[in-house]
Design a protein around this motif. Structure first.
Motif, PDB file in Angstrom:
ATOM      1  N   PHE A 374      -1.641  -0.696  16.850  1.00  0.00           N
ATOM      2  CA  PHE A 374      -2.716  -0.171  16.087  1.00  0.00           C
ATOM      3  C   PHE A 374      -2.396   0.593  14.748  1.00  0.00           C
ATOM      4  O   PHE A 374      -3.266   1.383  14.182  1.00  0.00           O
ATOM      5  N   THR A 375      -1.165   0.227  14.549  1.00  0.00           N
ATOM      6  CA  THR A 375      -0.498   0.883  12.803  1.00  0.00           C
ATOM      7  C   THR A 375      -0.612  -0.294  11.899  1.00  0.00           C
ATOM      8  O   THR A 375      -0.324  -1.449  12.372  1.00  0.00           O
ATOM      9  N   ASN A 376      -0.599  -0.041  10.759  1.00  0.00           N
ATOM     10  CA  ASN A 376      -0.507  -1.075   9.615  1.00  0.00           C
ATOM     11  C   ASN A 376      -1.517  -2.172   9.720  1.00  0.00           C
ATOM     12  O   ASN A 376      -1.099  -3.082   9.609  1.00  0.00           O
ATOM     13  N   ILE A 377      -2.584  -2.252  10.599  1.00  0.00           N
ATOM     14  CA  ILE A 377      -3.465  -3.466  10.346  1.00  0.00           C
ATOM     15  C   ILE A 377      -4.748  -3.361   9.537  1.00  0.00           C
ATOM     16  O   ILE A 377      -5.198  -4.421   9.511  1.00  0.00           O
ATOM     17  N   ASP A 378      -4.768  -2.182   8.968  1.00  0.00           N
ATOM     18  CA  ASP A 378      -5.823  -2.018   7.923  1.00  0.00           C
ATOM     19  C   ASP A 378      -5.380  -0.746   6.997  1.00  0.00           C
ATOM     20  O   ASP A 378      -4.673  -0.178   7.440  1.00  0.00           O
ATOM     21  N   GLU A 379      -6.474  -0.718   5.975  1.00  0.00           N
ATOM     22  CA  GLU A 379      -5.866   0.517   5.203  1.00  0.00           C
ATOM     23  C   GLU A 379      -6.134   1.808   5.950  1.00  0.00           C
ATOM     24  O   GLU A 379      -5.510   2.927   5.808  1.00  0.00           O
ATOM     25  N   GLN A 380      -6.815   1.900   6.757  1.00  0.00           N
ATOM     26  CA  GLN A 380      -7.092   3.091   7.619  1.00  0.00           C
ATOM     27  C   GLN A 380      -5.802   3.519   8.556  1.00  0.00           C
ATOM     28  O   GLN A 380      -5.891   4.669   8.715  1.00  0.00           O
ATOM     29  N   SER A 381      -5.247   2.500   8.893  1.00  0.00           N
ATOM     30  CA  SER A 381      -4.042   2.748   9.853  1.00  0.00           C
ATOM     31  C   SER A 381      -2.803   2.765   9.109  1.00  0.00           C
ATOM     32  O   SER A 381      -1.746   2.543   9.783  1.00  0.00           O
ATOM     33  N   LYS A 382      -2.772   2.423   7.783  1.00  0.00           N
ATOM     34  CA  LYS A 382      -1.597   2.361   6.906  1.00  0.00           C
ATOM     35  C   LYS A 382      -0.841   3.407   7.188  1.00  0.00           C
ATOM     36  O   LYS A 382      -1.174   4.765   7.063  1.00  0.00           O
ATOM     37  N   GLN A 383       0.558   3.185   7.303  1.00  0.00           N
ATOM     38  CA  GLN A 383       1.413   4.364   7.562  1.00  0.00           C
ATOM     39  C   GLN A 383       2.548   4.418   6.108  1.00  0.00           C
ATOM     40  O   GLN A 383       2.740   3.394   5.510  1.00  0.00           O
ATOM     41  N   LYS A 384       2.962   5.687   5.803  1.00  0.00           N
ATOM     42  CA  LYS A 384       3.619   5.968   4.727  1.00  0.00           C
ATOM     43  C   LYS A 384       5.291   5.486   5.157  1.00  0.00           C
ATOM     44  O   LYS A 384       5.815   5.455   4.192  1.00  0.00           O
ATOM     45  N   GLU A 385       5.629   5.841   6.239  1.00  0.00           N
ATOM     46  CA  GLU A 385       6.957   5.979   6.655  1.00  0.00           C
ATOM     47  C   GLU A 385       7.632   4.534   6.835  1.00  0.00           C
ATOM     48  O   GLU A 385       8.876   4.328   6.690  1.00  0.00           O
ATOM     49  N   TYR A 386       6.833   3.245   7.431  1.00  0.00           N
ATOM     50  CA  TYR A 386       7.242   2.078   7.594  1.00  0.00           C
ATOM     51  C   TYR A 386       6.089   1.154   7.609  1.00  0.00           C
ATOM     52  O   TYR A 386       4.981   1.586   7.331  1.00  0.00           O
TER      53      TYR A 386
END
Length: 569
Positions: A374-386
Motif C-alpha cells: 500500500f506504499t508507493n503505488i500512487d502520489e498519495q502513498s509516495k514515501q520520502k525515505e524509500y
C-alpha cells in the motif's frame, strides 16, 4: 511419469532443464504441442504419492518434529536461519549443504531441493499477480533497466495458468494485485475478519484479504488434470500432498505431460553446460553427467528451456563457455549473474486479540491473510525515505495455554482449554536489482562433480533498511487498530536467499547490451534458448513470484512453438 529409461535416444525436439514449478509447466506445454521432450533433473526420482511423512502426526515424528541442533550444524551452513524451515517432516526434501557446498563473499542462504518436482513439493503456494506498478517500476524510478513487457502482455497467460493450477482467492479490485481466475477462498476466521474490518476502518488503503493459494477448494477433473483432488485442509503441505490438493509439478504438469507419450524424465542428471554450435549460432544440446555412473552424455534438441531455478540456471549458463561466449552462454551484455534479488523478511509483529474466547474454527486451512502493498503505488502513498514497498502474510490462531506446574486432572483440563487468539504478521519487502549484487563461479574451486563453485556476493542496502523500519511500524499500527494487546515486533535482518524467492541473474530487457533475454524470455544472443524461471526477472516486486514464472513459461512456449512453425527456430 513418461519414459524413465532411455535406450540409446540422445535426440529430442526439446530439452527442459529442471522439473520444478516452471520446468514442469514448460514440459507440459511442449508435450501438449507435440514435441518429444526430455526433462533433466539433477536429483533423485520421485513419483507423486512418494511422500514419506504425509500421513504422520507430530507425535509419530522424532523429537516432536524438531531436528536436533547437532544435525543442523552437521549438514547446514545456515542452521541458525533454518530453525523454522528444516524439520523432521520435510528434511528429506532439503539439500544438505555439506553435500552441496557453495561459497560466499557475503552471506546468502541458498535453500534447495534436488529431486523430481523440485521445490514445487514444499513451496508456500501463495499466488499473486504482478501489475503495471511492478512492470513499470524500474522505468519510473530510474533503476536498472525497464521490463520489456507490461501487464497486458501477460494477463491472458495468468488467466490460462490460474485456470489449470487452481487458485483459491477473493476478488478485491486492487490495482497493485489484479484479480484473477479464482476458486472459492479459504475464508478468514473470526479474528482475521475482525482485523480486516478494523484495519479498513482506520486505514482504508490497507486491505486484509484471504491468502491467494494454489489449492483446489473446488475440484474439476476436466480442468485440474493429473492425479489431483480437493484440498483436505490438513496443512501438511511441505511434506508433499498425496491427495494432489495443491499444485505441484509432480501431481499436475508432469503427469499431464506424460499422458501425451512425448515426455522423458531423466533423474540424477547433472547438467554441466549448454552446448553451443558456432556454425548455426544456436545451442545444439546439453551436456550431462550421470550422478550415479559418472558418465558424461550429450543430448541434442531443437529448443532448450532453462528452468533449474535462478541460481542453478545461471550457473549452468556461466559454465557454458565457448570461443564465441568466453564468459558464459548468451552473456555478451556481461549481465549474466548480476542483479541478484530476493524478498527480505524477518520483520513483523504479533499481538493478542481479546474477546473471542468462545469462538473457534474448523480444520487447518493452509493459508491465513494477505495484506498487499500500500506504499508507493500512487502520489498519495509516495514515501520520502524509500522506493517500492512491502506486503504481509499472517494469520490468527489460538495460543496454547501454558500448563507449567500442573499435574493430573488439572494439567489435562488446562491442555484441552483453548487459549486466547494471537495475530501474527510477517512483512515481505522488495529488494532492488542492484548490479553489484551477484553470483559467480569460482573456476579455481570445484565441487565433487567437477563443476566450478557457485559463489554469492549480495546484500541488502539502504533502501531495504528504510523500507523494513516502515514495514514494522505499519504492522504495529494495524494490530493496534484491530484492538490487540501485548503487541511485540521484530526486525531481524535476513540474508538474501532466506525468503527462497531468488530472482534475477539473467534478466529480461529491451536492449541486448544491458540484458540477457528479450520480451519472450528468449536469449538475445542464442535464439533457441529460453529462460523462464526466476533468473529472468528484471525486478522483484513484493508478491510471491511463482505464478508469474508459470505464466511467463506458458507464454514463452507458445512463442517458441509459433517460431518453429514458421521455421525461424
Amino acid at each position: 511419469m513418461g519414459n524413465m529409461k532411455m535406450k540409446n535416444n540422445k535426440n529430442f525436439d526439446a530439452i527442459v532443464i529442471g522439473s520444478g514449478i516452471s520446468g514442469g509447466f514448460a514440459a507440459m506445454e511442449l508435450c501438449n504441442k507435440g514435441y518429444k521432450t526430455l526433462v533433466l533433473e539433477r536429483g533423485r526420482m520421485v513419483q507423486h504419492g512418494q511422500y514419506p511423512t504425509a500421513h504422520m502426526d507430530t507425535w509419530d515424528l522424532p523429537n516432536l518434529n524438531k531436528v536436533s541442533l547437532e544435525e543442523k550444524q552437521q549438514h547446514y551452513q545456515k542452521q541458525d536461519r533454518l530453525n523454522w524451515w528444516v524439520n523432521e517432516d520435510n528434511k528429506h526434501w532439503i539439500n544438505k549443504d555439506d553435500e552441496n557446498p557453495y561459497n560466499e563473499d557475503q552471506r546468502f542462504d541458498w535453500i534447495r531441493g534436488y529431486h523430481v518436482g523440485g521445490r514445487s513439493i514444499m513451496w508456500g503456494r501463495q499466488c499473486y499477480r504482478w501489475s503495471d506498478i511492478d512492470f513499470s517500476a524500474n522505468l519510473n524510478d530510474g533503476v536498472a533497466v525497464d521490463w520489456p513487457i507490461r501487464y497486458a502482455d501477460i494477463a491472458p497467460w495468468y488467466d490460462y495458468v490460474e485456470t489449470f493450477v487452481g487458485v483459491a482467492g477473493q476478488a478485491e479490485g486492487l490495482k497493485q494485485i489484479p484479480d484473477g481466475v479464482f476458486l472459492k477462498p479459504f475464508q478468514l476466521n473470526c479474528v482475521e475478519q475482525k482485523m480486516r474490518e478494523a484495519v479498513a476502518k482506520r486505514y482504508p488503503d490497507r486491505v486484509v484479504t484471504p491468502g491467494r493459494v494454489a489449492h483446489l477448494t473446488e475440484y474439476n477433473p476436466e480442468v485440474h488434470k493429473g492425479p489431483r483432488g480437493q484440498c483436505q485442509s490438513r496443512n501438511r503441505c511441505w511434506r508433499g500432498c498425496p491427495f494432489g490438493g495443491y499444485f505441484s509439478s509432480l501431481s499436475s504438469t508432469l503427469p499431464v505431460a506424460a499422458e501425451t507419450g512425448n515426455l522423458t524424465v531423466r533423474a540424477n542428471s547433472i547438467v554441466m553446460e549448454v552446448v553451443y554450435d558456432a556454425k548455426t549460432k544456436k545451442a545444439s544440446g546439453v551436456k550431462v553427467k550421470d550422478a550415479e555412473s559418472g558418465e558424461v552424455i550429450v543430448f541434442n534438441a531443437r529448443v532448450i528451456f532453462c528452468n533449474a531455478s535462478t541460481v542453478a540456471t545461471t550457473a549452468i549458463l556461466l559454465n557454458s563457455r565457448s570461443e564465441t561466449f568466453p564468459n558464459g552462454l548468451g552473456n555478451s551484455s556481461g549481465e549474466l549473474g548480476h542483479n541478484l534479488m530476493d524478498h527480505h523478511y524477518g520483520m513483523g509483529a504479533s499481538g493478542i486479540l481479546p474477546g473471542h474466547e468462545d469462538d473457534y474454527y474448523q480444520g487447518r486451512k493452509p493459508t491465513g491473510f494477505y495484506i498487499p502493498r500500500f506504499t508507493n503505488i500512487d502520489e498519495q502513498s509516495k514515501q520520502k525515505e524509500y522506493i517500492r514497498g512491502f506486503g504481509y502474510q499472517g494469520g490468527a490462531m489460538r495460543v496454547q495455554n501454558n500448563p507449567h506446574g500442573l499435574v493430573g486432572e488439572e494439567l489435562k483440563a488446562e491442555v484441552f482449554k483453548p487459549g486466547p487468539y494471537r495475530i501474527g504478521m510477517t512483512c515481505f519487502g522488495e529488494m532492488l536489482p542492484y548490479h553489484e549484487n551477484r553470483m559467480y563461479l569460482n573456476f579455481n574451486q570445484r565441487d565433487k562433480h567437477g563443476l566450478p563453485m557457485v559463489t554469492f556476493d549480495a546484500r541488502l542496502r539502504d533502501n531495504e533498511m528504510k523500507l523494513r523500519e516502515h514495514g514494522v511500524k505499519c504492522a504495529i499500527e494495524m494490530l493496534e487498530a484491530a484492538g490487540c494487546v501485548d503487541i511485540t515486533s521484530y526486525n531481524s535482518l535476513t540474508a538474501p536467499g532466506a525468503c527462497i524467492h531468488e530472482m534475477g541473474t539473467a534478466r529480461m530487457g529491451r536492449d541486448p547490451k544491458t540484458s540477457v533475454l528479450n520480451k519472450w524470455n528468449q536469449m538475445h544472443d542464442v535464439s533457441n534458448v529460453f529462460v523462464t524461471d526466476g533468473a529472468c526477472m528484471t525486478s522483484s516486486g513484493t508478491q510471491n513470484p511463482s505464478i508469474t514464472y508459470m505464466a511467463l513459461t506458458a507464454r514463452a512456449v507458445d512463442y517458441a512453438h509459433k517460431q518453429i512453425q514458421q521455421n525461424k527456430l
